[in-house]
Structures are given as C-alpha cells and as structure tokens.
Design a protein around this motif. Structure first.
Motif, short mmCIF file in Angstrom:
data_model
loop_
_atom_site.label_atom_id
_atom_site.label_comp_id
_atom_site.label_asym_id
_atom_site.label_seq_id
_atom_site.Cartn_x
_atom_site.Cartn_y
_atom_site.Cartn_z
N UNK A 153 31.33 49.25 35.06
CA UNK A 153 31.77 48.43 36.20
C UNK A 153 30.59 47.64 36.77
N UNK A 154 29.44 48.29 36.91
CA UNK A 154 28.25 47.59 37.41
C UNK A 154 27.80 46.50 36.44
N UNK A 155 27.84 46.81 35.14
CA UNK A 155 27.48 45.82 34.12
C UNK A 155 28.42 44.61 34.19
N UNK A 156 29.70 44.88 34.30
CA UNK A 156 30.70 43.80 34.39
C UNK A 156 30.48 42.96 35.65
N UNK A 157 30.15 43.62 36.75
CA UNK A 157 29.92 42.90 38.00
C UNK A 157 28.71 41.98 37.90
N UNK A 158 27.69 42.40 37.16
CA UNK A 158 26.48 41.60 36.99
C UNK A 158 26.68 40.43 36.04
N UNK A 159 27.52 40.60 35.04
CA UNK A 159 27.60 39.60 33.96
C UNK A 159 28.85 38.73 33.99
N UNK A 183 41.86 41.23 45.07
CA UNK A 183 40.84 40.75 44.13
C UNK A 183 41.13 39.32 43.69
N UNK A 184 42.39 39.01 43.50
CA UNK A 184 42.79 37.65 43.10
C UNK A 184 42.35 36.65 44.17
N UNK A 185 42.65 36.96 45.44
CA UNK A 185 42.28 36.08 46.54
C UNK A 185 40.76 35.96 46.66
N UNK A 186 40.05 37.07 46.52
CA UNK A 186 38.59 37.06 46.61
C UNK A 186 37.99 36.24 45.48
N UNK A 187 38.49 36.43 44.28
CA UNK A 187 37.96 35.71 43.12
C UNK A 187 38.22 34.21 43.26
N UNK A 233 32.35 37.00 36.51
CA UNK A 233 32.89 36.69 37.84
C UNK A 233 34.25 37.35 38.03
N UNK A 234 34.61 38.25 37.14
CA UNK A 234 35.92 38.90 37.19
C UNK A 234 36.02 39.84 38.39
N UNK A 235 37.24 40.00 38.87
CA UNK A 235 37.52 41.04 39.84
C UNK A 235 37.55 42.37 39.10
N UNK A 236 36.99 43.41 39.69
CA UNK A 236 36.86 44.68 38.98
C UNK A 236 37.48 45.80 39.81
N UNK A 237 38.40 46.54 39.17
CA UNK A 237 38.99 47.72 39.79
C UNK A 237 38.56 48.92 38.96
N UNK A 238 38.02 49.93 39.63
CA UNK A 238 37.62 51.17 38.98
C UNK A 238 38.50 52.28 39.56
N UNK A 239 39.26 52.93 38.69
CA UNK A 239 40.16 54.01 39.12
C UNK A 239 39.50 55.34 38.78
N UNK A 240 39.28 56.17 39.80
CA UNK A 240 38.56 57.43 39.62
C UNK A 240 39.33 58.60 40.22
N UNK A 241 38.94 59.81 39.83
CA UNK A 241 39.54 61.00 40.43
C UNK A 241 39.21 61.02 41.92
N UNK A 242 40.14 61.50 42.71
CA UNK A 242 40.00 61.51 44.17
C UNK A 242 38.71 62.17 44.64
N UNK A 255 28.21 45.98 44.62
CA UNK A 255 28.38 45.02 43.52
C UNK A 255 29.76 44.37 43.54
N UNK A 256 30.58 44.74 44.50
CA UNK A 256 31.89 44.13 44.62
C UNK A 256 32.97 44.80 43.79
N UNK A 257 32.73 46.02 43.35
CA UNK A 257 33.72 46.75 42.57
C UNK A 257 34.66 47.46 43.53
#
Length: 189
Positions: free
Chosen positions: A65-71, A116-120, A73-82, A95-97
């Motif tokens: 996610x951090x790599x994608x944010x650096x390289x 994310x769509x609106x932000x992008x 301009x895509x909106x990035x969603x990271x889904x993790x365990x609670x 980083x905007x994730x």
C-alpha cells in the motif's frame, strides 16, 4: 474511475469486491493474489483504485500500500483485521491510504470508494493545474532568455526586446515561445 486492481489471496474476496464494483462505475478489474504480482502491474499499468485485502501470502499488505501510494495517483483501500486496524492505520495514513476493518459492510465499502473517487478527482484537477502553471513558467523563462539574448547581441532595451518578440510572433503567426526558440537558435550556439 475505470481501472481497479484488487490484491487478495482468496477468490471469495475477489468475487465479493468485483461484484460491488461492477454494479457501480468500474469497467476493468485486474486481480492479483500477492504483492509481487501487484508490484509488477504497477510498473506496466495505471490504476484508478487499488484494493488490498490483507494479509497477502508474501506480505501483510501495508508495504505494498505504501509502495502504491508513492508510485501512483490511485486511490488505495487496505482492508485489515479489526485488531490490526489502529497499528496499520498509523503506519499508512500519512500516505493517503484508506484503511477499512474486516468485515466490511457493503454500504461502508461503497462510501469509502466514493470518498476516494472524489479525492482522486480533486488531486487530478490540482495536478493538471500544476502542469499548466509549470508550462507557463517554462514559456516565460524561454521568452525572458530570448529577451536577454536580444539585449546582449542587438543592444536592445528590455521594452524593445519585448516588442520585437511580440511583433515577430504576430508577423509570423506563431506563438511567442516559438519566436523565442528561433531567436535562441539563431544567437545561442
């Protein structure tokens, strides 16, 4: 938004997310099962949205996610365990994730995508404005360099050099930048 990259180790997640996205505004969905494959895709392609279902087989997902944010301009969603939400969010939020807890409700997921769509869209507008301003600055610098050349080689004053460039551009029906480039080609060798 058109192109989406979904990175998940399970096919069930692919199906659920793809179903939610197809019912909205996305036409092309690329799926990958690990971070290495997804990184290769980022080199060769551009995405509007990247969705990462953590954990991945080769990494947790926050590094990707951090790599994608650096390289990108895509909106990035990271889904993790609670239980990991707070730690991972602290790691990637600057980083905007956008981090979502599992399980994600359809409504909450849809709202995150819309956000994310609106932000992008806003970021892309600002980036386009920035590019236009950079081009204007470059044009002004080029014309100013041409004025300096005219002042140096033809002993013109600054107003005379300015007028000369304007008149040449009008007479030759070309931009001031093209006129300045011609002047620089003539005198700067």
């Amino acid at each position: 938004m058109d192109k989406v990259l979904i990175v998940s180790s399970t096919n069930t997640t692919f199906d659920i997310i793809a179903d939610m996205l197809h019912s909205h505004m996305f036409s092309s969905i690329v799926t990958r099962q690990n971070g290495a494959e997804a990184r290769r895709d980022l080199i060769n392609d551009e995405f509007d949205l990247i969705i990462i279902d953590s954990p991945l087989p080769d990494e947790l997902g926050d590094d990707f996610a951090l790599h994608a944010a650096e390289t990108t301009t895509a909106g990035i969603i990271l889904i993790v365990k609670s239980e990991l939400l707070m730690d991972i969010n602290a790691n990637v939020e600057d980083s905007g994730v956008f981090v979502l807890p599992k399980p994600v409700s359809r409504e909450f997921f849809y709202q995150a995508v819309k956000l994310l769509y609106a932000s992008r869209k806003r970021v892309m507008t600002l980036e386009n404005e920035n590019n236009k301003l950079q081009k204007k600055i470059e044009a002004i610098r080029l014309v100013d360099r041409a004025k300096c050349v005219l002042i140096q080689y033809l002993n013109m004053t600054e107003p005379q050099a300015h007028r000369y460039i304007e008149k040449q551009a009008m007479d030759l029906r070309q931009s001031r930048v093209a006129t300045a480039e011609n002047i620089l080609k003539t005198y700067e060798r």
